[in-house]
Design a protein around this motif. Structure first.
Motif, mmCIF file in Angstrom:
data_model
loop_
_atom_site.group_PDB
_atom_site.id
_atom_site.type_symbol
_atom_site.label_atom_id
_atom_site.label_comp_id
_atom_site.label_asym_id
_atom_site.label_seq_id
_atom_site.Cartn_x
_atom_site.Cartn_y
_atom_site.Cartn_z
ATOM 1 N N GLN A 64 0.827 -1.205 0.000
ATOM 2 C CA GLN A 64 0.000 0.000 0.000
ATOM 3 C C GLN A 64 0.863 1.257 0.000
ATOM 4 O OE1 GLN A 64 -2.362 -0.765 3.478
ATOM 5 N NE2 GLN A 64 -3.864 -1.973 2.350
ATOM 6 N N GLU B 34 2.262 1.826 -3.432
ATOM 7 C CA GLU B 34 1.241 2.417 -4.294
ATOM 8 C C GLU B 34 1.116 3.922 -4.049
ATOM 9 O OE1 GLU B 34 -3.553 1.975 -5.186
ATOM 10 O OE2 GLU B 34 -2.583 0.613 -3.782
ATOM 11 N N THR C 141 4.192 5.676 -5.500
ATOM 12 C CA THR C 141 4.126 5.686 -6.966
ATOM 13 C C THR C 141 3.218 6.817 -7.428
ATOM 14 O OG1 THR C 141 4.523 3.314 -7.094
ATOM 15 C CG2 THR C 141 3.490 4.337 -9.007
#
Length: 121
Positions: free
Chosen positions: A83, A86, A89
């Motif tokens: 998580q 993510e 990113t």
């Protein structure tokens, strides 16, 4: 299929397309699945022979064996890391200069903190 295996193994096993697609091709060659081309993607279905084979091996779940290689308490750590990856990113793609600078400081501090935790053990 890749995501399903990853979820069933609690994030421990994420097969690559380079291993999944040859396996699917082999299953198709053996008559266990049939592949259909639709909308630019290929979908696979078990054949009658494939359903029979799957039923014989229904109690075998390789992702469970892989998941057992990681201590139960570590599964959440792996999920949290995914998580976080993510989030970073997304930050790298859309974050402002200020947000990126703050994130860098947070990463540096977090890294130091993790090493501090390890040093205590």
């Amino acid at each position: 299929m890749i995501q399903d295996i990853e979820e069933r193994s609690h994030g421990v096993w994420r097969p690559s397309p380079g291993s999944v697609y040859p396996a699917l091709q082999q299953l198709e060659d053996e008559g266990l699945v049939t592949g259909d081309e639709a909308g630019g993607s290929r979908t696979y279905r078990l054949t009658e022979q494939g359903r029979s084979q799957a039923a014989r091996h229904a109690c075998e779940a390789p992702w469970e064996e892989v998941a057992r290689t990681v201590p139960a308490g570590h599964h959440e750590l792996r999920l949290l890391w995914a998580q976080l990856t993510e989030a970073f990113t997304h930050l790298a793609r859309t974050g402002s200069e200020r947000q990126v600078a703050e994130a860098k400081q947070l990463i540096k501090q977090t890294r130091r903190s993790v090493f501090q935790i390890l040093a205590e053990g």
